[in-house]
Design a protein around this motif. Structure first.
Motif, PDB file in Angstrom:
ATOM      1  N   VAL A  33      55.136 -34.601  27.905  1.00 55.13           N
ATOM      2  CA  VAL A  33      54.631 -35.675  27.047  1.00 55.13           C
ATOM      3  C   VAL A  33      53.163 -35.418  26.700  1.00 55.13           C
ATOM      4  N   ILE A  34      52.388 -34.989  27.680  1.00 52.59           N
ATOM      5  CA  ILE A  34      50.968 -34.696  27.445  1.00 52.59           C
ATOM      6  C   ILE A  34      50.823 -33.528  26.476  1.00 52.59           C
ATOM      7  N   ASP A  35      51.643 -32.487  26.645  1.00 51.09           N
ATOM      8  CA  ASP A  35      51.589 -31.338  25.740  1.00 51.09           C
ATOM      9  C   ASP A  35      51.944 -31.742  24.312  1.00 51.09           C
ATOM     10  N   GLN A  36      52.964 -32.584  24.168  1.00 49.47           N
ATOM     11  CA  GLN A  36      53.354 -33.043  22.834  1.00 49.47           C
ATOM     12  C   GLN A  36      52.248 -33.893  22.208  1.00 49.47           C
ATOM     13  N   ALA A  37      51.612 -34.741  22.999  1.00 52.62           N
ATOM     14  CA  ALA A  37      50.519 -35.570  22.491  1.00 52.62           C
ATOM     15  C   ALA A  37      49.341 -34.692  22.074  1.00 52.62           C
ATOM     16  N   ALA A  38      49.048 -33.673  22.866  1.00 49.44           N
ATOM     17  CA  ALA A  38      47.949 -32.769  22.529  1.00 49.44           C
ATOM     18  C   ALA A  38      48.255 -32.010  21.235  1.00 49.44           C
ATOM     19  N   GLN A  39      49.500 -31.576  21.075  1.00 51.14           N
ATOM     20  CA  GLN A  39      49.883 -30.860  19.851  1.00 51.14           C
ATOM     21  C   GLN A  39      49.784 -31.789  18.634  1.00 51.14           C
ATOM     22  N   SER A  40      50.230 -33.024  18.787  1.00 51.83           N
ATOM     23  CA  SER A  40      50.132 -33.988  17.688  1.00 51.83           C
ATOM     24  C   SER A  40      48.676 -34.264  17.328  1.00 51.83           C
ATOM     25  N   ALA A  41      47.821 -34.397  18.334  1.00 51.06           N
ATOM     26  CA  ALA A  41      46.405 -34.632  18.085  1.00 51.06           C
ATOM     27  C   ALA A  41      45.783 -33.432  17.370  1.00 51.06           C
ATOM     28  N   LYS A  42      46.160 -32.226  17.786  1.00 51.44           N
ATOM     29  CA  LYS A  42      45.631 -31.021  17.140  1.00 51.44           C
ATOM     30  C   LYS A  42      46.052 -30.976  15.671  1.00 51.44           C
ATOM     31  N   GLN A  43      47.309 -31.305  15.406  1.00 54.12           N
ATOM     32  CA  GLN A  43      47.783 -31.308  14.024  1.00 54.12           C
ATOM     33  C   GLN A  43      47.035 -32.355  13.195  1.00 54.12           C
ATOM     34  N   ALA A  44      46.802 -33.528  13.772  1.00 56.17           N
ATOM     35  CA  ALA A  44      46.075 -34.578  13.060  1.00 56.17           C
ATOM     36  C   ALA A  44      44.645 -34.136  12.762  1.00 56.17           C
ATOM     37  N   ILE A  45      44.012 -33.485  13.732  1.00 57.81           N
ATOM     38  CA  ILE A  45      42.646 -32.996  13.522  1.00 57.81           C
ATOM     39  C   ILE A  45      42.631 -31.924  12.439  1.00 57.81           C
ATOM     40  N   ASP A  46      43.607 -31.017  12.479  1.00 59.56           N
ATOM     41  CA  ASP A  46      43.678 -29.957  11.468  1.00 59.56           C
ATOM     42  C   ASP A  46      43.878 -30.541  10.066  1.00 59.56           C
ATOM     43  N   LYS A  47      44.763 -31.533   9.956  1.00 58.56           N
ATOM     44  CA  LYS A  47      45.009 -32.150   8.653  1.00 58.56           C
ATOM     45  C   LYS A  47      43.768 -32.893   8.154  1.00 58.56           C
ATOM     46  N   THR A  48      43.090 -33.578   9.059  1.00 60.11           N
ATOM     47  CA  THR A  48      41.867 -34.285   8.687  1.00 60.11           C
ATOM     48  C   THR A  48      40.796 -33.302   8.234  1.00 60.11           C
ATOM     49  N   ASN A  49      40.685 -32.191   8.952  1.00 55.52           N
ATOM     50  CA  ASN A  49      39.715 -31.168   8.575  1.00 55.52           C
ATOM     51  C   ASN A  49      40.046 -30.583   7.200  1.00 55.52           C
ATOM     52  N   ASP A  50      41.324 -30.304   6.965  1.00 56.60           N
ATOM     53  CA  ASP A  50      41.731 -29.771   5.662  1.00 56.60           C
ATOM     54  C   ASP A  50      41.415 -30.759   4.540  1.00 56.60           C
ATOM     55  N   ALA A  51      41.695 -32.036   4.780  1.00 57.29           N
ATOM     56  CA  ALA A  51      41.416 -33.057   3.762  1.00 57.29           C
ATOM     57  C   ALA A  51      39.915 -33.176   3.505  1.00 57.29           C
ATOM     58  N   ALA A  52      39.120 -33.111   4.575  1.00 59.56           N
ATOM     59  CA  ALA A  52      37.665 -33.190   4.406  1.00 59.56           C
ATOM     60  C   ALA A  52      37.149 -31.972   3.650  1.00 59.56           C
ATOM     61  N   GLN A  53      37.670 -30.797   3.961  1.00 56.30           N
ATOM     62  CA  GLN A  53      37.258 -29.584   3.249  1.00 56.30           C
ATOM     63  C   GLN A  53      37.626 -29.677   1.775  1.00 56.30           C
ATOM     64  N   GLN A  54      38.822 -30.178   1.493  1.00 56.66           N
ATOM     65  CA  GLN A  54      39.260 -30.315   0.103  1.00 56.66           C
ATOM     66  C   GLN A  54      38.379 -31.313  -0.641  1.00 56.66           C
ATOM     67  N   ALA A  55      38.063 -32.431  -0.007  1.00 50.98           N
ATOM     68  CA  ALA A  55      37.199 -33.432  -0.643  1.00 50.98           C
ATOM     69  C   ALA A  55      35.816 -32.852  -0.904  1.00 50.98           C
ATOM     70  N   LEU A  56      35.296 -32.102   0.050  1.00 49.77           N
ATOM     71  CA  LEU A  56      33.992 -31.481  -0.133  1.00 49.77           C
ATOM     72  C   LEU A  56      34.028 -30.461  -1.267  1.00 49.77           C
ATOM     73  N   ASN A  57      35.088 -29.676  -1.307  1.00 50.91           N
ATOM     74  CA  ASN A  57      35.226 -28.700  -2.395  1.00 50.91           C
ATOM     75  C   ASN A  57      35.349 -29.393  -3.751  1.00 50.91           C
ATOM     76  N   ASP A  58      36.057 -30.513  -3.785  1.00 53.08           N
ATOM     77  CA  ASP A  58      36.189 -31.259  -5.039  1.00 53.08           C
ATOM     78  C   ASP A  58      34.829 -31.771  -5.508  1.00 53.08           C
ATOM     79  N   VAL A  59      34.039 -32.291  -4.575  1.00 48.33           N
ATOM     80  CA  VAL A  59      32.720 -32.815  -4.932  1.00 48.33           C
ATOM     81  C   VAL A  59      31.808 -31.675  -5.375  1.00 48.33           C
ATOM     82  N   ILE A  60      31.771 -30.622  -4.611  1.00 48.35           N
ATOM     83  CA  ILE A  60      30.912 -29.485  -4.961  1.00 48.35           C
ATOM     84  C   ILE A  60      31.380 -28.854  -6.261  1.00 48.35           C
ATOM     85  N   GLY A  61      32.699 -28.717  -6.429  1.00 47.52           N
ATOM     86  CA  GLY A  61      33.237 -28.152  -7.664  1.00 47.52           C
ATOM     87  C   GLY A  61      32.921 -29.019  -8.856  1.00 47.52           C
ATOM     88  N   GLY A  62      32.991 -30.327  -8.691  1.00 47.53           N
ATOM     89  CA  GLY A  62      32.654 -31.249  -9.775  1.00 47.53           C
ATOM     90  C   GLY A  62      31.192 -31.153 -10.150  1.00 47.53           C
TER      91      GLY A  62
END
Length: 84
Positions: A33-62
């Motif tokens: 259960v702990i391993d699954q929770a850690a994997q889910s948290a890692k995926q959430a962090i990765d997705k959040t990081n990707d979204a933040a990078q995309q938003a930053l690229n959109d702003v800088i690109g604009g």
């Protein structure tokens, strides 16, 4: 009464071993259960990081697109561009 005492000790030992085996199984389940929770948290962090990078690229690109357009009739000749 002698029979009861001779059966009691192995019975207590057997129950202790069964409870230890149950504890090991519970520990393994908890670890899964702990391993699954850690994997889910890692995926959430990765997705959040990707979204933040995309938003930053959109702003800088604009901003780059806005600054790349000629203002006040100026042309974008190679000698007149400015690096950011």
């Amino acid at each position: 009464m002698l029979q009861l005492k001779s059966i009691g000790t192995p019975l207590v030992l057997a129950l202790a071993l069964m409870s230890l085996a149950g504890c090991e199984q519970a520990e393994k389940s908890a670890q899964q259960v702990i391993d699954q929770a850690a994997q889910s948290a890692k995926q959430a962090i990765d997705k959040t990081n990707d979204a933040a990078q995309q938003a930053l690229n959109d702003v800088i690109g604009g901003e780059r697109e806005k600054s790349a357009k000629p203002a006040d009739g100026q042309d974008n000749a190679p000698g007149k561009t400015q690096d950011i």
